[in-house]
Design an enzyme around this catalytic site. Structure first.
Site, PDB file in Angstrom:
ATOM      1  N   MET A  38       0.850  -1.196   0.000  1.00 49.61           N
ATOM      2  CA  MET A  38       0.000   0.000   0.000  1.00 49.61           C
ATOM      3  C   MET A  38       0.881   1.240   0.000  1.00 49.61           C
ATOM      4  SD  MET A  38      -3.045   1.131   2.609  1.00 49.61           S
ATOM      5  CE  MET A  38      -1.980   1.631   3.965  1.00 49.61           C
ATOM      6  N   CYS A  39       0.754   2.058  -1.017  1.00 49.45           N
ATOM      7  CA  CYS A  39       1.488   3.311  -1.126  1.00 49.45           C
ATOM      8  C   CYS A  39       0.514   4.410  -1.517  1.00 49.45           C
ATOM      9  CB  CYS A  39       2.595   3.210  -2.176  1.00 49.45           C
ATOM     10  SG  CYS A  39       3.873   1.993  -1.786  1.00 49.45           S
ATOM     11  N   GLY A  40       0.967   5.636  -1.473  1.00 47.23           N
ATOM     12  CA  GLY A  40       0.137   6.769  -1.868  1.00 47.23           C
ATOM     13  C   GLY A  40       0.755   7.513  -3.025  1.00 47.23           C
TER      14      GLY A  40
END
Length: 292
Positions: free
Chosen positions: A1-3
């Site tokens: 999970m990254c942004g």
């Protein structure tokens, strides 16, 4: 999970706000990627000149470099940007190669690229993102799931002039693609699959394709699940894989196009209440461009 955060300005009068707005978007995405962050910003260029963004260990005297090259230098914490006439690129690369303590993070006529370990707010402040101006910017907050938490492993990745890419997801065939690209002269510094994606796009651009064409080629050659946001000197592109399991939302107004992994990254942008809000479709290339 990254942004992922991206902002492409159509309205020139907003350019002085680009850094501040991008920093705010990254800050909101902290819990999607608290271990490291980075951004690329496309600011003013100098005709006939290139920029190197450099990185060295803390305390390195970047200002000793202009004495060797007779060039301008702007320091940003453990990064620095030097500008030089384009015809001197080979000469300057040769000198820098004698200094293993220095890494070339990116090359561009307009692009400057900064990244580091730490919370997105801290990374933005270290490099002075809030004060930066330009036409478009791409940023990333990382939660490392497949490799160590290092500055080198942070996004964005750049493997071509004025080109960079950020990525949320995972590629399944990146090792095979890396071997093919390496034979074509694309250099890789990490084992990160995102760097392979950046290298693939850079190779397509080098071969004369436009950014939208390069992203169409990525659909045909890169397997896995991914969302890419890509920048070039004049362009801004978005691509999701055919399954599109990673979150993504976009907003478009007469003044800008914005991308965020979640809507909250867009919520504080000016005029967002009147924006066209949409989720980018799977396997569809989105591409915007403006004059350099």
């Amino acid at each position: 999970m990254c942004g992922i955060a991206g902002l492409f300005l159509k309205n020139h009068s907003l350019e002085t706000e680009l850094g501040r707005l991008t920093a705010g978007m990254l800050s909101v995405l902290t819990d999607r990627g608290p271990d490291s962050a980075g951004f690329a910003i496309y600011g003013a260029g100098n005709p006939g000149h290139l920029k190197f963004t450099l990185r060295a260990s803390a305390g390195f005297d970047f200002f000793a470099l202009p004495a060797k090259f007779d060039l301008s230098c702007t320091e940003h914490d453990d990064h620095a940007v030097i500008s030089f006439p384009a015809e001197r690129e080979a000469e300057i690369r040769e000198v820098l190669a004698r200094h293993p303590e220095i890494s070339i993070v990116s090359t561009g006529a307009r692009m400057e690229l900064f990244k580091g370990v730490g919370l997105p707010d801290d990374v933005s402040k270290r490099f002075g993102l809030h004060k930066m101006s330009g036409s478009h910017a791409i940023g990333h907050t990382r939660m490392a799931t497949e490799s160590a938490v290092t500055t080198q492993g942070a996004h964005p990745f750049s493997t071509g002039t004025d080109q960079c890419l950020v990525h949320n997801g995972s590629l399944s065939n990146h090792n095979a693609v890396r071997r093919v690209l390496a034979r074509e002269g694309i250099k890789f510094d990490t084992q990160n699959d995102t760097e392979v994606a950046a290298g693939f796009v850079a190779y397509q651009l080098r071969e004369g394709k436009k950014l939208d064409e390069a992203l169409h080629a990525a659909l045909e050659n890169l397997d896995g699940f991914y969302t890419f946001v890509v920048g070039t000197e004049t362009g801004f592109g978005v691509l999701r894989d055919p399954v599109a399991c990673k979150p993504a939302v976009m907003a478009e107004t007469a003044d800008y196009v914005a991308f965020g992994s979640e809507y909250r990254a867009l919520a504080d942008l000016p005029g967002i209440e009147n924006a066209h809000i949409f989720e980018p479709e799977p396997a569809k290339v989105y591409f915007w461009e403006r004059a350099a």
